[in-house]
Design a protein around this motif. Structure first.
Motif, PDB file in Angstrom:
ATOM      1  N   THR A  84       0.882  -1.173   0.020  1.00  0.00           N
ATOM      2  CA  THR A  84       0.015  -0.050   0.133  1.00  0.00           C
ATOM      3  C   THR A  84       0.886   1.143  -0.115  1.00  0.00           C
ATOM      4  O   THR A  84       0.486   2.212  -0.592  1.00  0.00           O
ATOM      5  CB  THR A  84      -1.148   0.209   1.112  1.00  0.00           C
ATOM      6  OG1 THR A  84      -0.210  -0.164   2.400  1.00  0.00           O
ATOM      7  CG2 THR A  84      -1.866  -1.140   1.066  1.00  0.00           C
ATOM      8  N   ILE A 135       2.230   1.640  -3.381  1.00  0.00           N
ATOM      9  CA  ILE A 135       1.571   2.183  -4.506  1.00  0.00           C
ATOM     10  C   ILE A 135       1.013   3.539  -4.352  1.00  0.00           C
ATOM     11  O   ILE A 135       0.935   4.362  -5.146  1.00  0.00           O
ATOM     12  CB  ILE A 135       0.092   1.394  -4.554  1.00  0.00           C
ATOM     13  CG1 ILE A 135       0.242  -0.139  -4.844  1.00  0.00           C
ATOM     14  CG2 ILE A 135      -1.071   1.807  -5.146  1.00  0.00           C
ATOM     15  CD1 ILE A 135      -0.648  -1.027  -4.810  1.00  0.00           C
ATOM     16  N   ALA A 136       0.861   4.119  -2.955  1.00  0.00           N
ATOM     17  CA  ALA A 136       0.759   5.270  -2.593  1.00  0.00           C
ATOM     18  C   ALA A 136       1.818   6.339  -2.999  1.00  0.00           C
ATOM     19  O   ALA A 136       1.576   7.427  -3.705  1.00  0.00           O
ATOM     20  CB  ALA A 136       0.505   5.579  -0.974  1.00  0.00           C
ATOM     21  N   LYS A 172       3.943   5.723  -5.532  1.00  0.00           N
ATOM     22  CA  LYS A 172       3.819   5.872  -6.948  1.00  0.00           C
ATOM     23  C   LYS A 172       2.683   6.462  -7.566  1.00  0.00           C
ATOM     24  O   LYS A 172       3.042   7.223  -8.673  1.00  0.00           O
ATOM     25  CB  LYS A 172       3.829   4.425  -7.521  1.00  0.00           C
ATOM     26  CG  LYS A 172       5.059   3.458  -7.558  1.00  0.00           C
ATOM     27  CD  LYS A 172       5.021   1.885  -7.961  1.00  0.00           C
ATOM     28  CE  LYS A 172       6.365   1.396  -7.736  1.00  0.00           C
ATOM     29  NZ  LYS A 172       6.431   0.013  -8.466  1.00  0.00           N
ATOM     30  N   CYS A 173       1.902   6.552  -6.884  1.00  0.00           N
ATOM     31  CA  CYS A 173       0.419   7.342  -7.363  1.00  0.00           C
ATOM     32  C   CYS A 173       1.100   8.971  -7.096  1.00  0.00           C
ATOM     33  O   CYS A 173       0.765   9.654  -8.033  1.00  0.00           O
ATOM     34  CB  CYS A 173      -0.711   7.365  -6.726  1.00  0.00           C
ATOM     35  SG  CYS A 173      -1.507   5.926  -7.221  1.00  0.00           S
ATOM     36  N   ILE A 174       1.696   9.198  -5.829  1.00  0.00           N
ATOM     37  CA  ILE A 174       2.149  10.647  -6.005  1.00  0.00           C
ATOM     38  C   ILE A 174       3.197  11.030  -6.801  1.00  0.00           C
ATOM     39  O   ILE A 174       3.050  12.140  -7.497  1.00  0.00           O
ATOM     40  CB  ILE A 174       2.799  10.834  -4.419  1.00  0.00           C
ATOM     41  CG1 ILE A 174       1.487  10.756  -3.307  1.00  0.00           C
ATOM     42  CG2 ILE A 174       3.417  12.105  -4.406  1.00  0.00           C
ATOM     43  CD1 ILE A 174       2.072  10.518  -1.956  1.00  0.00           C
ATOM     44  N   VAL A 208       3.519   9.748  -9.802  1.00  0.00           N
ATOM     45  CA  VAL A 208       2.882  10.112 -11.215  1.00  0.00           C
ATOM     46  C   VAL A 208       2.204  11.374 -11.221  1.00  0.00           C
ATOM     47  O   VAL A 208       2.412  11.905 -12.329  1.00  0.00           O
ATOM     48  CB  VAL A 208       1.911   8.736 -11.483  1.00  0.00           C
ATOM     49  CG1 VAL A 208       0.766   9.057 -12.618  1.00  0.00           C
ATOM     50  CG2 VAL A 208       2.494   7.658 -11.526  1.00  0.00           C
ATOM     51  N   GLY A 209       1.393  11.834 -10.324  1.00  0.00           N
ATOM     52  CA  GLY A 209       0.792  12.963 -10.258  1.00  0.00           C
ATOM     53  C   GLY A 209       1.715  13.940 -10.549  1.00  0.00           C
ATOM     54  O   GLY A 209       1.405  15.149 -11.226  1.00  0.00           O
ATOM     55  N   CYS A 217       7.003  -1.086 -12.419  1.00  0.00           N
ATOM     56  CA  CYS A 217       5.341  -1.708 -12.326  1.00  0.00           C
ATOM     57  C   CYS A 217       5.363  -2.933 -13.436  1.00  0.00           C
ATOM     58  O   CYS A 217       4.532  -3.785 -13.184  1.00  0.00           O
ATOM     59  CB  CYS A 217       4.217  -0.884 -12.732  1.00  0.00           C
ATOM     60  SG  CYS A 217       4.143   0.328 -11.467  1.00  0.00           S
TER      61      CYS A 217
END
Length: 175
Positions: free
Chosen positions: A22, A25-26, A28-30, A32-33, A74
Motif C-alpha cells: 500500500t 502504491i501510494a 507511485k501515485c504521488i 505519477v501525479g 510496475c
C-alpha cells in the motif's frame, strides 16, 4: 534455494520489496501525479521563460522519463497466483534510465538555479521566467535535494547503528 536460480541470488534480492504494497502504491501515485503536473506545466509555459528557455523542456523530459521509469518498475506487478520476475534486461534498462535522469537532474540544477539571483519575475528583464513555471521547477528540484538528503542521513544512521552493533557484539567476545 526454494526453486530460485542459484546463479542469480543478487537478482532475487533486488526484486524483493522493502515497503508494504500500500505504501509503494501510494508513493507511485504521488510520483505519477507530480510528473504529470511537470509535463503539463512545461507544455503550458513552453515559451514563457526567455531567461532560461530550457526549463520547460527540463520539466517535460524529466516528467516523461520518470513516468517511463515508474512504468518499468510496475512491469512485474501481476496477480498473486502468477510468479513473475524482473528480467536482467529490464533491470539494465532501468539502470540506463536512472543514469540519464541523474545527468539530466544535474543539468536541470544548472538551468534552474542560474536564474535564482536574477530578477526572473520582472517581465522587462532578459532573465524573465513565468512565476508558476519557475517556482514549480525550483521547488521540484529542491524537493529532490531534500529527498536525497533524507536518504543519505537514513543510510548514514543505519551504517552507524550497524557499526555500533558490530562493536557491541564483537567487542564483548574479545574481553
Amino acid at each position: 534455494m526454494d526453486g530460485d536460480n542459484p546463479r542469480t541470488p543478487l537478482l532475487s534480492i533486488v526484486q524483493e520489496s522493502y515497503l508494504p504494497k500500500t505504501v509503494s502504491i501510494a508513493l507511485k501515485c504521488i510520483l505519477v501525479g507530480l510528473n504529470i503536473a511537470s509535463i503539463a506545466i512545461g507544455v503550458i509555459f513552453m515559451n514563457e521563460c526567455p531567461g532560461q528557455y530550457l526549463i520547460p523542456y527540463y520539466l517535460i523530459i524529466s516528467g516523461v522519463a520518470c513516468l517511463l521509469f515508474l512504468c518499468m518498475t510496475c512491469l512485474p506487478c501481476v496477480d498473486e497466483e502468477q510468479v513473475t520476475s524482473v528480467t536482467l534486461a529490464n533491470l539494465c534498462a532501468q539502470g540506463v534510465l536512472l543514469l540519464f535522469l541523474f545527468a539530466f537532474f544535474i543539468a536541470g540544477n544548472v538551468w534552474i538555479y542560474s536564474l535564482y539571483h536574477g530578477p526572473w519575475n520582472d517581465p522587462s528583464s532578459p532573465e524573465y521566467c513565468a512565476r508558476v513555471l519557475y517556482l514549480y521547477a525550483f521547488w521540484i528540484i529542491t524537493l529532490c535535494h531534500l529527498c536525497f538528503l533524507v536518504l543519505l542521513c537514513t543510510y548514514l544512521c543505519l551504517l552507524l547503528g550497524l557499526y555500533i552493533l558490530k562493536r557491541s557484539i564483537f567487542g564483548s567476545r574479545s574481553s
